[in-house]
Design a protein around this motif. Structure first.
Motif, PDB file in Angstrom:
ATOM      1  N   GLN A  27     -33.040 -70.254 -13.254  1.00 60.24           N
ATOM      2  CA  GLN A  27     -32.148 -69.363 -12.526  1.00 60.24           C
ATOM      3  C   GLN A  27     -30.909 -70.120 -12.041  1.00 60.24           C
ATOM      4  N   PHE A 424     -37.468 -61.369 -11.518  1.00 55.42           N
ATOM      5  CA  PHE A 424     -36.703 -60.188 -11.108  1.00 55.42           C
ATOM      6  C   PHE A 424     -35.235 -60.544 -10.861  1.00 55.42           C
ATOM      7  N   THR A 425     -35.005 -61.633 -10.131  1.00 54.96           N
ATOM      8  CA  THR A 425     -33.624 -61.966  -9.801  1.00 54.96           C
ATOM      9  C   THR A 425     -32.881 -62.549 -10.994  1.00 54.96           C
ATOM     10  N   GLY A 428     -31.786 -59.562 -12.940  1.00 52.24           N
ATOM     11  CA  GLY A 428     -30.679 -58.895 -12.255  1.00 52.24           C
ATOM     12  C   GLY A 428     -29.372 -59.636 -12.435  1.00 52.24           C
ATOM     13  N   LEU A 429     -29.408 -60.938 -12.239  1.00 54.64           N
ATOM     14  CA  LEU A 429     -28.179 -61.721 -12.384  1.00 54.64           C
ATOM     15  C   LEU A 429     -27.682 -61.650 -13.822  1.00 54.64           C
ATOM     16  N   LEU A 432     -25.854 -58.403 -14.430  1.00 57.73           N
ATOM     17  CA  LEU A 432     -24.541 -58.384 -13.786  1.00 57.73           C
ATOM     18  C   LEU A 432     -23.561 -59.288 -14.530  1.00 57.73           C
ATOM     19  N   PHE A 433     -24.037 -60.461 -14.908  1.00 59.48           N
ATOM     20  CA  PHE A 433     -23.138 -61.406 -15.569  1.00 59.48           C
ATOM     21  C   PHE A 433     -22.678 -60.874 -16.919  1.00 59.48           C
TER      22      PHE A 433
END
Lengths: 485, 343
Positions: A27, A424-425, A428-429, A432-433
């Motif tokens: 991450q 999960f994160t 999500g990132l 968005l990216f």
């Protein structure tokens, strides 16, 4: 179906508690790599924008202002994306690396905090002024705010690199009874010897990206025969700065980086060079695949004794190979090796291309050589790759340490944040990216397609003379204009 | 020294809410106060030059916390992991929405980014309020080490359970209060910065959200002290602390008076005072704790969570200087962009 599940096996295995650290690393690494695509462009471009603004201030011609305005329209969205993708990184210290932050906050908290108040405030506040007040408040305010954005973003790079340099080469700290670290001398943190060569190398890399972008888009305009005057200006400025910065990356800054590695992080150097065995008069490997089973480079092409010379300034010096260190302290050898070789290889190509382009510019052939212009256009994305793999060498090569020689990466992660949350994160990132990338590409394509707004009611002859004036190798033409008057 | 840093951090956070509050509030309400693209552009112009700088106060607060209370920084960020990431995503969306909108001259493009900006702005104040309520209520800090992890919700009807989630009726109520207060802040800002029909509709919305804010404040304050009587103890031992709630009450009454009289600057000022009062009351109530725990003996205080003394001293010098500079150039920038935005 079964085959699909088998294929997913390595990914699914990451939900084990023991592997959660790897997810945290993915991450952070993913966020960092994506984030740094933008600052390297903006920190390089902002220098070139200041150059254009200086030309405008000194020569007062609308042409330069429009050229600067064009680049600001490329710069501003990249700056905003860089800023918003940097915020998860700052908070990522706390969210994903809680133990590391607790232990080392007493030291690196200093420079993380200083980046906020000294650098980030300056660049954001003055960028607002530059973007939305540039015309209202006159030339000088315009130049000054551009300059402050430049100063702020380069200072920002400095403060962030002091954090990284401390993780690479921890200085001036002591261990408290509770296991946390405390700072001893604040100024030693800011003047960490590691910062110096790392800073000039990283900022040089940013200028490479910025100037290749400028030269490439200039070349595009010359190739399509649109906005020819702007095209010439961009190619000229881009090639001059591209040559200076790509040479700078090799010598002195790149050379200083590898000498520092030899002194302080010999394992990283050995992994990057693919040196398995300690050698006296070690040779430099150009091509070849590291083979961890046989502990050698397959089908190598080597230059004898050069590695010893580059690392220790002596052809007969002994360079330690990977076998000299316990296997548990090795970084990921193939990843470090390939990243390093891609970085060095592309860096050499950049210097060669820019040298050729500068020569042609000086002789006055560049604007007519479609092959060279094509080359300048096509090489534009490669500095992004080079800077990225450079960071992979720095960060992956430092493993298994999060703070070199002090704290292991596996000890620093947030142990109560489980794998599911990190998945999960990450997802999500990533989503968005992806959105941000698509947007940025749309915006750049649109700006490049529309082009800089050409000079409208200007004295074209004077303009022609001025453009000629800044192009090396074209001086005679300027004299012709002068004589005609 | 720890107390100085506590005040410092509280100041930065209050500045963040004051400054980013008005652009968040404007973002959360602006599809409703504007009636056409021209008015929307005016709202954008009123906040575009300033929002990025405003958001920097949040980054500064993060850096300052990392410097002064590293344990608090890492414990709270990893504990609120999910909520922090939701906030970060919203911050990304909102910034992009604002900046991308003007880049293409196309109605569909603009409406899309208007929507993104609105969706990015609306939940943020709510989540900030929820975070503050979590701090007030206490978090489930564990016995081994000092870390904790909170799910988004566990038992929404019982905020005082042993293992509370991030959302329950109490934190949601405070979240709504924060949302209303920030929208009130944003609408009074728009009233002050714009002209014509936009100014009038901003005033009407400001009035509506004034009522909502007053109502929720009147509901939340007694409930807080009913639920968490221990938060009153610092006020009892140091009664001068009642100054802070008094500022808040004075502020909110001023907003109401000024809205009625049509004095735009005063209403924005009153809203600022209300926010300062509420933030400082909260900080005063939890002091000297920085992160109260469900089990009071495990709370993080300014003493057990702070960086070593030397770090605090050095940081205060360097950072104090930086902050003075920051205030100075913020004053300059705000002065340069003063005055109303023409619709």
């Amino acid at each position: 179906m079964n085959a699909v599940l088998m294929g997913l096996q390595p990914v699914l295995a990451l939900q084990d508690a023991g592997n959660t650290v790897l997810l945290h690393r993915w991450q952070f690494g993913f966020n960092l790599i994506y984030h740094y695509l933008y600052p390297q462009l903006t920190m390089g471009l902002v220098l070139l924008i200041v150059v254009l603004e200086t030309l405008y201030l000194r020569r007062g011609h609308e042409f330069y202002k429009k050229a600067a305005d064009f680049w600001v329209r490329i710069f501003a969205p990249a700056f905003v994306i860089g800023a918003v993708t940097g915020i998860p990184l700052e908070f990522g210290f706390g969210t994903n690396w809680a133990v590391f932050s607790t232990v080392s906050g007493g030291v690196i908290g200093q420079t993380v905090a200083l980046e906020g108040v000294f650098a980030f405030f300056v660049e954001s506040a003055f960028l607002g002024l530059y973007l939305y007040g540039g015309d209202a408040f006159g030339k000088r305010v315009r130049w000054f705010s551009a300059f402050m954005v430049f100063l702020g973003s380069w200072a920002s790079g400095y403060f962030i690199l002091t954090v990284n340099a401390w993780m690479q080469n921890p200085v001036s700290y002591r261990t408290l009874p509770d296991g946390n670290l405390a700072i001893v001398h604040f100024w030693k943190l800011l003047l960490n010897p590691w910062v110096f060569h790392q800073y000039i190398h990283v900022m040089g890399g940013a200028v490479v990206t910025g100037s290749f972008a400028m030269a490439g888009i200039g070349a595009f305009y010359l190739l399509t025969r649109r906005e020819v005057q702007f095209g010439r200006l961009f190619v000229t400025v881009g090639v001059i700065f591209g040559l200076a910065s790509s040479l700078w990356m090799i010598y002195p800054s790149g050379d200083m980086e590898s000498a520092a590695l030899a002194e302080k992080q010999p394992i990283k150097l050995a992994a990057a060079e693919g040196l398995f065995h300690t050698e006296k008069g070690a040779s430099l490997t150009f091509i070849g695949q590291p083979n961890l089973q046989t502990m050698q480079i397959d089908n190598p092409i080597e230059l004898p004794k050069i590695l010893s010379f580059l690392s220790y300034r002596s052809f007969e010096a002994t360079v330690k190979g990977l076998e000299a260190f316990p296997r548990s302290l090795w970084p990921n050898v193939p990843l470090t090796y390939y990243s390093y070789h891609i970085m060095v290889g592309l860096g050499t190509i950049f210097a060669a291309v820019m040298l050729l382009a500068a020569l042609m510019l000086w002789r006055g052939w560049l604007f007519r050589s479609r092959r060279m212009l094509w080359l300048l256009l096509l090489i534009m994305p490669f500095p992004f790759i080079t800077n990225t793999v450079g960071w992979i060498v720095t960060e992956v090569g430092r493993q298994p340490w999060i703070v070199y020689g002090v704290m292991k990466t596996s000890e620093g992660a947030s142990h109560l944040v489980n794998a599911g949350n990190v998945y999960f994160t990450i997802v999500g990132l990533a989503g968005l990216f992806l959105l941000l990338s698509v947007l940025y590409v749309i915006v750049v394509l649109k700006e490049v397609y529309e082009g800089p707004e050409g000079p409208v009611d200007e004295d074209l002859e004077k303009l022609e003379a001025e453009i000629q004036g800044i192009l090396p190798g074209q001086r005679p033409a300027r004299d012709v204009v002068r004589e005609r008057r | 020294m720890q107390t100085v840093w506590f005040i410092f951090i509280a100041f930065i956070l209050t500045m963040y809410v004051l400054l980013d509050g008005f652009d968040l509030g404007a973002g959360a309400i602006y599809p409703f106060v504007t009636k056409d693209d021209r008015e929307r552009r005016a709202v954008q112009r009123a906040i575009l030059p300033l929002w990025d700088g405003n958001e920097t106060w949040l980054v500064a607060a993060g850096g300052g916390l990392f410097l002064s209370f590293p344990l608090l920084y890492s414990v709270s960020l990893s504990g609120f992991y999910l909520a922090v990431f939701v906030v970060l995503w919203l911050l990304i969306l909102r910034g992009i929405g604002l900046e991308m909108r003007g880049l293409l001259d196309n109605d569909l493009w603009r409406s899309f980014w208007d929507g993104v900006f609105f969706i990015g702005s609306l939940p943020l104040p709510f989540f900030f309020g929820v975070a503050l309520a979590n701090v007030m209520r206490g978090v489930p800090i564990g016995q081994d080490g000092s870390y904790f992890f909170q799910a988004l919700w566990t038992d929404p009807l019982h905020p005082l359970s042993k293992n509370p989630g991030i959302l329950d009726w109490y934190t949601v109520m405070i979240g709504l209060l924060a949302l209303c207060a920030v929208i009130l802040h944003g609408t009074t800002y728009l009233t002050m910065k714009t002209t014509g029909g936009l100014r009038n509709s901003s005033r009407i919305f400001a009035g509506a959200f004034w009522v909502a804010t007053v109502g929720l404040t009147a509901l939340a304050t007694p409930l807080t002290f009913y639920l968490l009587p221990q938060r009153l103890s610092h006020f009892e031992s140091a009664p001068w602390g009642f100054v802070f709630p008094a500022v808040a009450i004075g502020g909110i009454l001023t907003v109401g008076y000024a809205l009625m009289k049509g004095r735009d600057g005063l209403s924005f000022g009153g809203s600022c005072a209300y926010i300062v009062g509420m933030m400082s009351s909260t900080a005063f109530a939890i002091y000297p704790k920085v992160l109260p725990a469900v089990d009071p003996s495990r709370s993080l205080t300014i003493y057990n969570a702070s960086a070593p003394h030397h770090s605090l001293v050095v940081g205060l010098i360097a950072w104090g200087l930086g902050l003075l500079l920051a205030c100075a150039y913020f004053a300059i920038i705000y002065r340069m962009f003063r005055g109303r935005v023409e619709v």
